[in-house]
Design a protein around this motif. Structure first.
Motif, PDB file in Angstrom:
ATOM      1  N   VAL A   1     -11.742   5.574   5.633  1.00  0.00           N
ATOM      2  CA  VAL A   1     -11.814   4.183   5.084  1.00  0.00           C
ATOM      3  C   VAL A   1     -11.260   2.413   5.948  1.00  0.00           C
ATOM      4  N   ALA A   2     -11.733   1.858   6.267  1.00  0.00           N
ATOM      5  CA  ALA A   2     -10.969   0.943   6.820  1.00  0.00           C
ATOM      6  C   ALA A   2     -12.016  -0.549   5.928  1.00  0.00           C
ATOM      7  N   PRO A   3     -10.551  -1.894   6.602  1.00  0.00           N
ATOM      8  CA  PRO A   3     -11.032  -3.339   5.568  1.00  0.00           C
ATOM      9  C   PRO A   3     -12.503  -3.475   6.304  1.00  0.00           C
TER      10      PRO A   3
ATOM     11  N   GLU B   1      -4.765   4.897  -1.039  1.00  0.00           N
ATOM     12  CA  GLU B   1      -5.315   4.309  -1.590  1.00  0.00           C
ATOM     13  C   GLU B   1      -6.256   2.713  -0.695  1.00  0.00           C
ATOM     14  N   ALA B   2      -7.231   2.647  -1.994  1.00  0.00           N
ATOM     15  CA  ALA B   2      -7.470   1.014  -0.973  1.00  0.00           C
ATOM     16  C   ALA B   2      -8.165   0.491  -2.393  1.00  0.00           C
ATOM     17  N   LEU B   3      -8.176  -0.774  -1.642  1.00  0.00           N
ATOM     18  CA  LEU B   3      -8.278  -2.211  -2.738  1.00  0.00           C
ATOM     19  C   LEU B   3      -9.681  -2.368  -2.134  1.00  0.00           C
ATOM     20  N   VAL B   4     -10.364  -2.584  -3.306  1.00  0.00           N
ATOM     21  CA  VAL B   4     -11.908  -3.188  -3.381  1.00  0.00           C
ATOM     22  C   VAL B   4     -12.599  -3.998  -3.549  1.00  0.00           C
TER      23      VAL B   4
ATOM     24  N   GLY C   1     -18.964  -1.801  -3.417  1.00  0.00           N
ATOM     25  CA  GLY C   1     -18.487  -2.726  -2.966  1.00  0.00           C
ATOM     26  C   GLY C   1     -17.539  -2.828  -1.312  1.00  0.00           C
ATOM     27  N   VAL C   2     -16.791  -3.350  -0.633  1.00  0.00           N
ATOM     28  CA  VAL C   2     -16.320  -3.360   0.544  1.00  0.00           C
ATOM     29  C   VAL C   2     -14.333  -2.812   0.222  1.00  0.00           C
ATOM     30  N   VAL C   3     -14.454  -2.696   1.373  1.00  0.00           N
ATOM     31  CA  VAL C   3     -12.707  -2.139   0.608  1.00  0.00           C
ATOM     32  C   VAL C   3     -12.135  -3.683   2.128  1.00  0.00           C
ATOM     33  N   TYR C   4     -11.019  -4.113   1.461  1.00  0.00           N
ATOM     34  CA  TYR C   4      -9.965  -4.818   0.992  1.00  0.00           C
ATOM     35  C   TYR C   4      -9.209  -4.437   2.490  1.00  0.00           C
ATOM     36  N   ALA C   5      -8.382  -4.012   1.383  1.00  0.00           N
ATOM     37  CA  ALA C   5      -7.216  -3.079   2.557  1.00  0.00           C
ATOM     38  C   ALA C   5      -6.955  -1.831   1.916  1.00  0.00           C
ATOM     39  N   VAL C   6      -6.054  -0.937   2.976  1.00  0.00           N
ATOM     40  CA  VAL C   6      -6.192   0.658   2.409  1.00  0.00           C
ATOM     41  C   VAL C   6      -4.270   0.521   2.712  1.00  0.00           C
TER      42      VAL C   6
END
Length: 361
Positions: free
Chosen positions: A79-81, A31-34, A67-72
């Motif tokens: 993808v990376a923060p 998962e990724a938080l965006v 968006g911009v990836v906040y955390a993964v």
């Protein structure tokens, strides 16, 4: 950690949307938080609001997002923060029948985040198309994130997340428009005009816009159509044939999705031409065609789902065309609004006065 963010939800069928606080968990495996930058207001969101897609209320709306990836999650490597991303609803699995045949754009097992976002009272939310981006942060599967050039205008390129990609892909991927071919597009809403832009990008030299609204035809001409036909004043099939030396167009794209427009598309194409259906029909719609005509006219009848796109391939390519001046995505952004103006944007969509309202967070 749980993140408390503002978000727009639809609580029940046909009710006005609400701006509320929701709870978004940290990303788990895959998962990724965006952090959302922009999100377009799409007709699909309206369909969710109206109960036309399902009844799993409350829905967390929004999906055409940058968006911009906040955390993964711990196992995420693609993808990376800090990465600028466009979100998509085709996170391919890599293992299904389509993927195994080398056709991941038709993946039969696309996936979304496993964890649920909720209201403050614990009620689980159903994110629109597995995204839910009318929110300051959203949780998605990492495969739903496609890295793109951070210098491109977020509001413009984010529209590739759904409608604009559906139209461009209907021309380029599904219709396989070739340089010098003729293309007719029936229906000049956002998807139809995107199909016209896609036909121009592919090198079509005759591009015919068909609609019942002269303003929409004018917009289509500004984005690549060489001719316009108001089908309340002229028979669409006759007009398309007249503009193509009496033959019909090589590719006809139905961006409306009604039996009458599909019939027009079928008879307005040249022999061995291609018909592409990208407009979404209602469940009860049916069409009857003489089977001899289907046989005798040859060619192909195709449907286009999300423009048959592969986000990892198509998003960076189209963003590059945008930056090079070959694709005017800015023209699709009719207005930039705040997150508390989504309900007003739905009204403007009904009135047909915008191509896209885009929420900036």
């Amino acid at each position: 950690m749980v993140h408390r963010v503002r978000a727009v939800i639809a609580r029940e069928k046909n009710a006005p949307v609400s701006l509320v606080t929701i709870l978004v968990p940290d990303p788990g495996p895959g998962e990724a938080l965006v952090d959302i930058i922009t999100c377009g207001v799409c007709h699909t969101d309206l369909h969710y609001k109206q109960g036309g897609i399902g009844d799993d209320f409350p829905y967390l709306l929004g999906h055409e997002a940058t968006g911009v990836v906040y955390a993964v999650g711990p196992d995420v490597t693609q993808v990376a923060p800090g990465d600028r991303v466009i979100l998509n609803w085709r996170a391919v699995c890599g293992q299904c029948r389509a993927c195994a045949k080398g056709q991941p754009q038709y993946c039969f097992n696309t996936h979304t985040a496993t964890q649920k976002m909720t209201l403050e009272d614990g009620t689980e939310l159903s994110p629109a198309l597995g995204i839910g981006a009318f929110a300051e942060k959203t949780l998605v599967a990492a495969g739903q994130c496609t890295k793109v050039d951070p210098e491109a205008d977020a509001a413009a390129v984010g529209l590739l997340g759904c409608g604009v990609m559906a139209g461009i892909g209907a021309a380029i991927n599904t219709g396989e428009v070739k340089p010098g071919e003729s293309v007719a597009v029936i229906g000049c809403g956002g998807v139809g005009i995107a199909a016209i832009a896609g036909a121009k990008l592919a090198g079509a030299t005759t591009i015919i816009a068909v609609d019942i609204d002269d303003n929409k035809i004018a917009m289509a001409k500004s984005l690549g159509a060489t001719h316009g036909v108001n089908s309340t004043e002229h028979d669409a099939v006759d007009a398309i044939r007249a503009l193509t030396n009496g033959n019909g167009a090589d590719v006809v794209i139905d961006a409306v999705g009604r039996p009458e427009t599909y019939r027009q598309a079928f008879y307005a194409r040249d022999l061995a031409g291609r018909v592409v259906l990208v407009g979404v029909p209602a469940p009860d719609m049916k069409i009857e065609l003489p089977l001899l005509d289907v046989f005798g006219r040859g060619g192909s009848l195709k449907s286009s789902w999300y423009g048959d796109c592969l986000p990892s391939r198509d998003f960076p390519m189209l963003v590059a065309h945008y930056k090079q001046g070959n694709l005017n995505l800015d023209a699709f952004v009719s207005e930039r609004i705040t997150i508390d103006q989504v309900e007003d944007a739905f009204v403007k969509m009904h009135e047909g006065t915008v191509l896209r309202s885009v929420v900036e967070l």
